[in-house]
Scaffold this motif. Sequence first.
Motif, short mmCIF file in Angstrom:
data_model
loop_
_atom_site.label_atom_id
_atom_site.label_comp_id
_atom_site.label_asym_id
_atom_site.label_seq_id
_atom_site.Cartn_x
_atom_site.Cartn_y
_atom_site.Cartn_z
N ASP A 1 0.82 -1.21 0.00
CA ASP A 1 0.00 0.00 0.00
C ASP A 1 0.85 1.26 0.00
OD1 ASP A 1 -2.27 -1.53 -0.01
OD2 ASP A 1 -2.74 -1.22 2.10
N TRP B 1 -9.71 -4.77 -3.01
CA TRP B 1 -8.41 -4.11 -2.92
C TRP B 1 -7.25 -5.10 -3.07
CZ3 TRP B 1 -6.07 -0.06 -4.19
CH2 TRP B 1 -4.79 0.22 -3.71
N LEU C 1 -13.33 0.50 -7.68
CA LEU C 1 -12.63 0.99 -6.49
C LEU C 1 -12.67 2.52 -6.42
CD1 LEU C 1 -9.58 -1.43 -6.40
CD2 LEU C 1 -11.36 -1.22 -4.65
#
Length: 105
Positions: free
Chosen positions: A14, A53, A98
Amino acid sequence: CQLRLELDRPDSADGVVGSDRRRIFDAMARAGSPVLARGVKARKAALAAARAWPRFVYLSDAADCFVAYLKVNDPPPEAVTKVLAEVLADLEPLAANLRQSSSSS
């Protein structure tokens, strides 16, 4: 490289900018690292991911690995080009969903 090892976990990726990941995969491909196998593994993980994700992160890594592989293999293997096209086709609607989810929250 510690960053390279951390990329095996989508939650740790991330904080890694996409362009940095792409540079890492390019360097790995030039050094003879098995980026094709890593791309296949990431694609399989994406197909098994239950949430959007992690699926997106795995598919992104798969795409970056396949592109890095293609950059160092001339002529590009047709099978890898085909799989890359499939991954990109899967990524496009996932990315749109997303983005829509993040803008509505």
